[in-house]
Design a protein around this motif. Sequence first.
Motif, PDB file in Angstrom:
ATOM      1  N   ARG A 360       0.834  -1.210   0.000  1.00 60.26           N
ATOM      2  CA  ARG A 360       0.000   0.000   0.000  1.00 60.26           C
ATOM      3  C   ARG A 360       0.868   1.259   0.000  1.00 60.26           C
ATOM      4  O   ARG A 360       0.576   2.232  -0.707  1.00 60.26           O
ATOM      5  CB  ARG A 360      -0.920  -0.004   1.227  1.00 60.26           C
ATOM      6  N   VAL A 361       1.947   1.244   0.778  1.00 60.48           N
ATOM      7  CA  VAL A 361       2.866   2.392   0.837  1.00 60.48           C
ATOM      8  C   VAL A 361       3.510   2.622  -0.534  1.00 60.48           C
ATOM      9  O   VAL A 361       3.639   3.768  -0.987  1.00 60.48           O
ATOM     10  CB  VAL A 361       3.952   2.169   1.909  1.00 60.48           C
ATOM     11  N   LEU A 362       3.896   1.534  -1.201  1.00 63.65           N
ATOM     12  CA  LEU A 362       4.481   1.675  -2.537  1.00 63.65           C
ATOM     13  C   LEU A 362       3.473   2.257  -3.532  1.00 63.65           C
ATOM     14  O   LEU A 362       3.843   3.003  -4.444  1.00 63.65           O
ATOM     15  CB  LEU A 362       4.992   0.325  -3.039  1.00 63.65           C
ATOM     16  N   GLY A 363       2.199   1.934  -3.340  1.00 65.09           N
ATOM     17  CA  GLY A 363       1.153   2.517  -4.179  1.00 65.09           C
ATOM     18  C   GLY A 363       1.076   4.025  -4.000  1.00 65.09           C
ATOM     19  O   GLY A 363       0.934   4.786  -4.966  1.00 65.09           O
ATOM     20  N   GLN A 364       1.184   4.468  -2.740  1.00 67.78           N
ATOM     21  CA  GLN A 364       1.199   5.911  -2.453  1.00 67.78           C
ATOM     22  C   GLN A 364       2.407   6.576  -3.104  1.00 67.78           C
ATOM     23  O   GLN A 364       2.317   7.675  -3.663  1.00 67.78           O
ATOM     24  CB  GLN A 364       1.246   6.148  -0.938  1.00 67.78           C
ATOM     25  N   LEU A 365       3.543   5.886  -3.044  1.00 69.87           N
ATOM     26  CA  LEU A 365       4.773   6.413  -3.617  1.00 69.87           C
ATOM     27  C   LEU A 365       4.622   6.610  -5.121  1.00 69.87           C
ATOM     28  O   LEU A 365       5.023   7.649  -5.660  1.00 69.87           O
ATOM     29  CB  LEU A 365       5.932   5.451  -3.316  1.00 69.87           C
ATOM     30  N   ASN A 366       4.046   5.626  -5.794  1.00 71.38           N
ATOM     31  CA  ASN A 366       3.861   5.725  -7.247  1.00 71.38           C
ATOM     32  C   ASN A 366       3.009   6.929  -7.635  1.00 71.38           C
ATOM     33  O   ASN A 366       3.230   7.556  -8.671  1.00 71.38           O
ATOM     34  CB  ASN A 366       3.220   4.440  -7.780  1.00 71.38           C
ATOM     35  N   LYS A 367       2.038   7.263  -6.791  1.00 68.00           N
ATOM     36  CA  LYS A 367       1.183   8.418  -7.074  1.00 68.00           C
ATOM     37  C   LYS A 367       1.929   9.732  -6.852  1.00 68.00           C
ATOM     38  O   LYS A 367       1.707  10.712  -7.572  1.00 68.00           O
ATOM     39  CB  LYS A 367      -0.064   8.379  -6.183  1.00 68.00           C
ATOM     40  N   SER A 368       2.825   9.743  -5.857  1.00 69.48           N
ATOM     41  CA  SER A 368       3.528  10.980  -5.493  1.00 69.48           C
ATOM     42  C   SER A 368       4.742  11.244  -6.363  1.00 69.48           C
ATOM     43  O   SER A 368       5.139  12.399  -6.552  1.00 69.48           O
ATOM     44  CB  SER A 368       3.952  10.927  -4.019  1.00 69.48           C
ATOM     45  N   PHE A 369       5.373  10.182  -6.868  1.00 69.67           N
ATOM     46  CA  PHE A 369       6.605  10.320  -7.657  1.00 69.67           C
ATOM     47  C   PHE A 369       6.430   9.524  -8.957  1.00 69.67           C
ATOM     48  O   PHE A 369       6.961   8.422  -9.103  1.00 69.67           O
ATOM     49  CB  PHE A 369       7.809   9.811  -6.876  1.00 69.67           C
TER      50      PHE A 369
END
Length: 571
Positions: A360-369
């Motif tokens: 889930r954290v990696l999903g957030q990362l993909n959206k931010s960067f």
Amino acid sequence: MAVHSAALVLCYAFRNEWSFIEIMNTSEFNALTADMDFTDTTALIIDDYQEMRSIFRDILRSCGADVKKISMAASGSEAISLIKKTQFDIVLCDLDLGSGKNGQQVLEEAKHLSLVGSSCLWIMISAEKSPEAVTGAAEYQPDAYLLKPVTEMNLRLRLAKIWGKKKAFAEIHQAMKQLDYSKAMSLCDQRLTSDKANAADLLRTKCDLLLITGEYDRAKNVLEKILAERDLPWAKAALAKILLKKNDFEAAKTLLEETTETNPAFLEAHDLLAQTLQAMGNFEEANNVLERAVKLSPNSVLRQKNLGAVAMKIGKLENAERAFRKSVSLGEDSVLKTADAYFGLAKACSASKKPDEAIRVLGQLNKSFATDEMRLKVLAVEGMIYHQSDNAEKTKQIATEIIQLIDQDAIHPDSDGSLEIARLLMVTDDKDKAIKLLQREIKNNPENAALLQNVAEIFDQAGMGEEGSKLIETLRQEAMLIMNRGVLLVSKGQYEEAVNAMRDAYAAMPANMRVLLNLAYVIITYIQKNGPTPELILEARSSLLAANELSPGEPRFIRLMASLNEFSASA
């Protein structure tokens, strides 16, 4: 303006040095503010309350400021938008700006993006008295930190004192703005002969300039003379930076331990001490230093991220997760928001047997960067998360996808991304491709001890420790020879051969910062002997800009770019 009160009580901060409460009588106040004239200044007032913005505008107007040149912002994002458009001379900024960016983050972004320079007078204003808020705001060195309620008298006093200092340093700041560091240092030396009132700040500015231009021996001599007369924390920290550059870790550690003990609120010393301890391999003590620092100032995006990384290194997973999570949260409205905090948090969650949370954290990362390079790195970390949760099929599927992307030569990962990919490919038995990636990183970074240690750990984890150590040392030595061959040829007067040698080195190691700088150096030396051509100037400039992208602000980049600009001006 007439002052009717008999005394003025004011606490302020200037460049991390906290003054004692100052008592000033009426005549002293009037004398100090008599010559203050803001007729030609541009000013920005940042406060989420309209009434406060109006009050501060009226105070500036009473100091002679032209209302047409006073801008006002009700939020942090609005302030940044205005600062990007206008070079402000004065900024009055409230710390609490409601939702979105706070005042500290506005100052942080303005300085990080070089939107304001040394000549800008920045006063932070707040009702917050807690040590955490004050220390955090002071980290980016506003010229003053005033506690509410702020009266017209105390604001005028602070403006007058700081403006007087800014005027005294105006020529120096202008030279720095133009990147003419040699002129700025010469001006410092000239002023030091007569300006005793500003001697301490002139010396500090001179030392900063010497560090920027990489003149470490000269800076060391100046700092040692200063410390022989006064025990100044900033001077100790600056000297420690030089010792770190020279790999004298023990001396740097001793100096920084003294500084943090006698000046615990000087957070830069804590950060440098943690960096020194990590270079020495003492991660446990580095963790302790950063733990103490975040208690003093818990709202630093980068320090929380660094604490998380060290905590992970020593197996303190709960502490690592907490620090990374804090860094992610703080970074939401900060220019210092970093993908590393998300990666760290995902890895901490995975190591704590929480793979779903990690994904889930990696999903957030993909959206931010959202870049192709970042997506590739996310895939590699995701693959390792599935590997750690014993999902071999998903792990292999991701590894295959990454190999296809690399083989298509469509995406070129950075160093961190390459190491993450290599780590995954090692566990999926794609060792040849992993080793090829690691070889490239060794050749491009033969002097980066931390990166080489990470490469060694990847080999160790793959059961190839001895083979990896030999490969690292062989490639490192080869890279050093190739990197320096052009410079050696220059010393023999073989200028054309030097340029060709460095072009060959660049072809072999295109992401090696030293190669890029050496290529520019030999081209500039060739130009000095044979005259400039547009093609050579462009080649040297491109090489320098590529080096600066890999490692921004290197002293050698600054010196070489200054030399190149002289040719460009005359061409």
